[in-house]
Design an enzyme around this catalytic site. Structure first.
Site, PDB file in Angstrom:
ATOM      1  N   ARG A 172       0.829  -1.220   0.000  1.00 28.64           N
ATOM      2  CA  ARG A 172       0.000   0.000   0.000  1.00 28.64           C
ATOM      3  C   ARG A 172       0.855   1.259   0.000  1.00 28.64           C
ATOM      4  NH1 ARG A 172      -3.649   0.296   4.710  1.00 28.64           N
ATOM      5  NH2 ARG A 172      -1.882  -0.645   5.696  1.00 28.64           N
ATOM      6  N   ASN A 190      -6.053  -2.869   1.910  1.00 31.77           N
ATOM      7  CA  ASN A 190      -5.955  -4.317   2.021  1.00 31.77           C
ATOM      8  C   ASN A 190      -7.362  -4.875   2.149  1.00 31.77           C
ATOM      9  OD1 ASN A 190      -3.149  -4.471   1.999  1.00 31.77           O
ATOM     10  ND2 ASN A 190      -2.965  -4.391   4.213  1.00 31.77           N
TER      11      ASN A 190
END
Length: 94
Positions: free
Chosen positions: A22, A40
């Protein structure tokens, strides 16, 4: 002439959680001048939506197939969405 913006979503499969995916995606998107978010998902995938110039989105998608150093990307599913959200910046979401 101003280039038309596009909006995509992508789902990345593989070893993509716990490997700074990320954070690295946010860094890459900001470098390319894209807006949107990355998060996520419960099943171990990473999901993102991004908006920007088509050539910049293409560069991001190419990068997603490799990801950061410790990731292992098995599959990237990309879909073009036909409505712009007008994201202000690119961010990580939980």
């Amino acid at each position: 002439m101003k280039q038309e913006k596009k909006h995509i979503e992508a789902r990345i499969h593989g070893k993509v959680q716990g490997v700074f995916f990320r954070a690295s995606t946010q860094e890459k998107a900001e470098e390319l001048g894209l807006t949107g978010y990355v998060l996520n998902e419960r099943g171990g995938t990473v999901y993102l939506e991004a908006e920007g110039a088509p050539d910049k989105l293409e560069k991001l998608v190419t990068w997603l197939h490799k990801g950061p150093e410790h990731a292992r990307v098995d599959k990237v599913e990309v879909k073009e969405l036909h409505k712009l959200n007008g994201f202000e910046k690119f961010e990580q979401r939980r």
